[in-house]
Design a protein around this motif. Structure first.
Motif, mmCIF file in Angstrom:
data_model
loop_
_atom_site.group_PDB
_atom_site.id
_atom_site.type_symbol
_atom_site.label_atom_id
_atom_site.label_comp_id
_atom_site.label_asym_id
_atom_site.label_seq_id
_atom_site.Cartn_x
_atom_site.Cartn_y
_atom_site.Cartn_z
ATOM 1 N N LEU A 1 0.823 -1.209 0.000
ATOM 2 C CA LEU A 1 0.000 0.000 0.000
ATOM 3 C C LEU A 1 0.861 1.265 0.000
ATOM 4 C CD1 LEU A 1 -2.844 -0.946 2.509
ATOM 5 C CD2 LEU A 1 -3.082 -0.583 0.041
ATOM 6 N N LEU A 2 2.045 1.150 0.570
ATOM 7 C CA LEU A 2 2.942 2.304 0.671
ATOM 8 C C LEU A 2 4.043 2.268 -0.372
ATOM 9 C CD1 LEU A 2 3.280 2.310 4.568
ATOM 10 C CD2 LEU A 2 1.945 3.917 3.190
ATOM 11 N N ALA A 3 3.843 1.482 -1.421
ATOM 12 C CA ALA A 3 4.890 1.280 -2.424
ATOM 13 C C ALA A 3 5.378 2.592 -3.033
ATOM 14 C CB ALA A 3 4.404 0.337 -3.513
ATOM 15 N N ARG A 4 4.497 3.536 -3.227
ATOM 16 C CA ARG A 4 4.859 4.809 -3.854
ATOM 17 C C ARG A 4 5.050 5.935 -2.839
ATOM 18 N NH1 ARG A 4 4.241 4.459 -9.308
ATOM 19 N NH2 ARG A 4 2.998 2.716 -10.101
ATOM 20 N N ARG A 5 5.131 5.561 -1.571
ATOM 21 C CA ARG A 5 5.306 6.565 -0.516
ATOM 22 C C ARG A 5 6.492 6.159 0.362
ATOM 23 N NH1 ARG A 5 -0.529 7.386 2.141
ATOM 24 N NH2 ARG A 5 0.612 9.086 3.169
ATOM 25 N N PRO A 6 7.688 6.498 -0.067
ATOM 26 C CA PRO A 6 8.868 6.054 0.690
ATOM 27 C C PRO A 6 8.895 6.550 2.127
ATOM 28 C CG PRO A 6 9.449 7.688 -0.988
ATOM 29 C CD PRO A 6 8.050 7.253 -1.277
ATOM 30 N N GLY A 7 8.351 7.737 2.372
ATOM 31 C CA GLY A 7 8.286 8.217 3.746
ATOM 32 C C GLY A 7 7.397 7.330 4.600
ATOM 33 N N GLY A 8 6.290 6.898 4.009
ATOM 34 C CA GLY A 8 5.396 5.989 4.724
ATOM 35 C C GLY A 8 6.044 4.645 4.986
ATOM 36 N N ARG A 9 6.813 4.149 4.006
ATOM 37 C CA ARG A 9 7.511 2.877 4.203
ATOM 38 C C ARG A 9 8.550 3.000 5.315
ATOM 39 N NH1 ARG A 9 6.978 -0.741 -0.404
ATOM 40 N NH2 ARG A 9 8.773 -1.870 0.414
ATOM 41 N N ALA A 10 9.246 4.143 5.358
ATOM 42 C CA ALA A 10 10.225 4.349 6.422
ATOM 43 C C ALA A 10 9.537 4.396 7.782
ATOM 44 C CB ALA A 10 11.009 5.635 6.163
ATOM 45 N N ALA A 11 8.379 5.077 7.850
ATOM 46 C CA ALA A 11 7.642 5.152 9.116
ATOM 47 C C ALA A 11 7.148 3.770 9.541
ATOM 48 C CB ALA A 11 6.465 6.115 8.968
ATOM 49 N N LEU A 12 6.698 2.975 8.570
ATOM 50 C CA LEU A 12 6.250 1.619 8.874
ATOM 51 C C LEU A 12 7.411 0.783 9.418
ATOM 52 C CD1 LEU A 12 4.020 -0.572 8.693
ATOM 53 C CD2 LEU A 12 4.855 -1.070 6.380
ATOM 54 N N ALA A 13 8.572 0.889 8.781
ATOM 55 C CA ALA A 13 9.748 0.147 9.253
ATOM 56 C C ALA A 13 10.160 0.608 10.647
ATOM 57 C CB ALA A 13 10.901 0.311 8.274
ATOM 58 N N ALA A 14 10.068 1.918 10.905
ATOM 59 C CA ALA A 14 10.426 2.441 12.227
ATOM 60 C C ALA A 14 9.489 1.896 13.301
ATOM 61 C CB ALA A 14 10.393 3.965 12.213
ATOM 62 N N ALA A 15 8.179 1.908 13.005
ATOM 63 C CA ALA A 15 7.209 1.401 13.970
ATOM 64 C C ALA A 15 7.414 -0.092 14.222
ATOM 65 C CB ALA A 15 5.788 1.666 13.474
ATOM 66 N N ALA A 16 7.679 -0.845 13.148
ATOM 67 C CA ALA A 16 7.893 -2.283 13.297
ATOM 68 C C ALA A 16 9.164 -2.559 14.084
ATOM 69 C CB ALA A 16 7.961 -2.946 11.920
ATOM 70 N N THR A 17 10.215 -1.816 13.807
ATOM 71 C CA THR A 17 11.479 -2.029 14.524
ATOM 72 C C THR A 17 11.308 -1.732 16.002
ATOM 73 O OG1 THR A 17 12.729 -1.450 12.531
ATOM 74 C CG2 THR A 17 13.914 -1.387 14.619
ATOM 75 N N TRP A 18 10.667 -0.631 16.320
ATOM 76 C CA TRP A 18 10.425 -0.308 17.726
ATOM 77 C C TRP A 18 9.578 -1.393 18.389
ATOM 78 C CZ3 TRP A 18 6.719 4.023 19.798
ATOM 79 C CH2 TRP A 18 6.882 4.135 21.182
ATOM 80 N N THR A 19 8.623 -1.931 17.637
ATOM 81 C CA THR A 19 7.754 -2.972 18.185
ATOM 82 C C THR A 19 8.520 -4.238 18.528
ATOM 83 O OG1 THR A 19 5.782 -2.156 17.024
ATOM 84 C CG2 THR A 19 5.804 -4.487 17.637
ATOM 85 N N VAL A 20 9.423 -4.648 17.645
ATOM 86 C CA VAL A 20 10.048 -5.966 17.819
ATOM 87 C C VAL A 20 11.295 -5.936 18.694
ATOM 88 C CG1 VAL A 20 9.146 -6.712 15.588
ATOM 89 C CG2 VAL A 20 11.481 -5.849 15.717
ATOM 90 N N LEU A 21 11.968 -4.806 18.797
ATOM 91 C CA LEU A 21 13.183 -4.763 19.603
ATOM 92 C C LEU A 21 12.852 -4.674 21.090
ATOM 93 C CD1 LEU A 21 15.636 -2.439 17.629
ATOM 94 C CD2 LEU A 21 15.366 -4.922 17.511
ATOM 95 N N GLY A 22 13.651 -5.358 21.884
ATOM 96 C CA GLY A 22 13.440 -5.312 23.328
ATOM 97 C C GLY A 22 14.725 -5.124 24.101
#
Length: 321
Positions: free
Chosen positions: A76-97
């Motif tokens: 869904l965010l294929a054409r929105r690199p800023g959105g992809r970066a935000a998604l990766a940031a949220a996922a990384t924060w979620t999974v790291l402990g």
């Protein structure tokens, strides 16, 4: 200015998510991993059978749902690199402990330093499943150092490795696998067969990250030769195909002896000693283990981000060939 590439968006997001973990740690309420665990727990209670096939289907459904949802969000965010970066940031924060891990370890360390063994024992179950009731100060310290070593791989490095391989879906898929292993992968009458697939999948998924953790612990050690020697000699002696890699490397890096008899309430395990020639763990080694864990996490971020950029560049060239 040129837009961010897919690889660069993930790299930026992974770095931002790691900084968020370092600054804020895990949210105390509404953590996505906890929500996933609650949903997986409800499903397990509904479909449980003492059967490997049912357990395998349960594992595939839980992990597949998370992975597919992450992949759909990326599309869904294929054409929105800023959105992809935000998604990766949220996922990384979620999974790291990593930050929560070291905070818990340091809390126990402060109790031991203050001479409050009762408080340290009460806090230990937040890190591991051992029965703390009969542990003395040195045994609690050893349990903490071993947990920091093992969970540096599970809570930090492994997720980043799978992020390097498969981006945001890889991050979330590994955390789902690791969470299921903690829920149903342990040996118990209820989960011996049902949880078999979750446990085996976690072993496979954790293989590369455990060894990268060990390599990075050697690189970050004050005396890398000792860390290398203990890791290569003792890493495979542990009954877990992965936990022993990180624990042996941490033992050598810290110059301490780990392993031995463990008490899990109604179950006692006699594990091989890692770094038998080294000194016993002391309370001060908890802080040293935490500092080593943070250094390994930082090195893992740099290594996996670079690996992701390189992998996407190679795949991109092949796609244009």
């Amino acid at each position: 200015m040129r837009p961010l590439t897919r690889a660069a968006a993930f790299a930026l997001g992974a770095a931002a998510g790691s900084l968020a973990d370092a600054r804020f740690a895990d949210p105390r309420r509404g953590h996505p991993v906890a929500l996933f665990g609650s949903a997986a727990g409800r499903l397990e209670r509904r479909i449980w059978r003492d059967d490997r096939g049912v357990g395998a289907a349960y594992t595939a459904l839980c992990v597949g749902t998370v992975t597919a949802a992450a992949a759909a969000a990326e599309r869904l965010l294929a054409r929105r690199p800023g959105g992809r970066a935000a998604l990766a940031a949220a996922a990384t924060w979620t999974v790291l402990g990593g930050t929560s891990l070291t905070r818990e370890a340091r809390t126990i360390g402060r109790s031991l330093t203050a001479g409050d063994l009762t408080a340290a024992r009460a806090r230990l179950p937040h890190l591991c499943g051992r029965d703390p009731s009969a542990l003395n100060e040195q045994q609690v310290a050893r349990a903490v150092v071993e947990s920091v070593a093992e969970n540096t791989a599970d809570a930090v490095v492994n997720a980043l490795v799978w992020g390097a391989v498969a981006g945001t879906p890889g991050l979330l898929a590994f955390r789902a696998v690791n969470t299921l292993d903690a829920m149903v992968g342990h040996r118990s009458p209820r989960h011996t067969r049902f949880g078999w697939a979750s446990a085996r999948l976690d072993d496979v998924a954790g293989w590369p990250g455990a060894r990268l953790t060990a390599l990075l612990a050697v690189a970050a050690a004050p005396e890398p030769r000792t860390a290398w020697r203990v890791w290569r000699r003792d890493g495979s002696a542990h009954p877990s195909p992965n936990a022993g890699q990180a624990e042996a490397a941490f033992a050598g890096a810290l110059g301490v002896r780990l392993g031995g008899t463990l008490n899990y309430g109604d179950r006692v395990e006699h594990r091989p000693v890692l770094g038998a020639e080294l000194r016993p763990v002391g309370v001060d080694d908890i802080e040293r283990a935490c500092l080593l864990s943070r250094r390994v996490g930082g090195l893992a971020l740099g290594t996996t981000v670079a690996g992701h950029l390189l992998l996407r560049a190679v795949l991109g060239r092949r796609g244009r060939a």
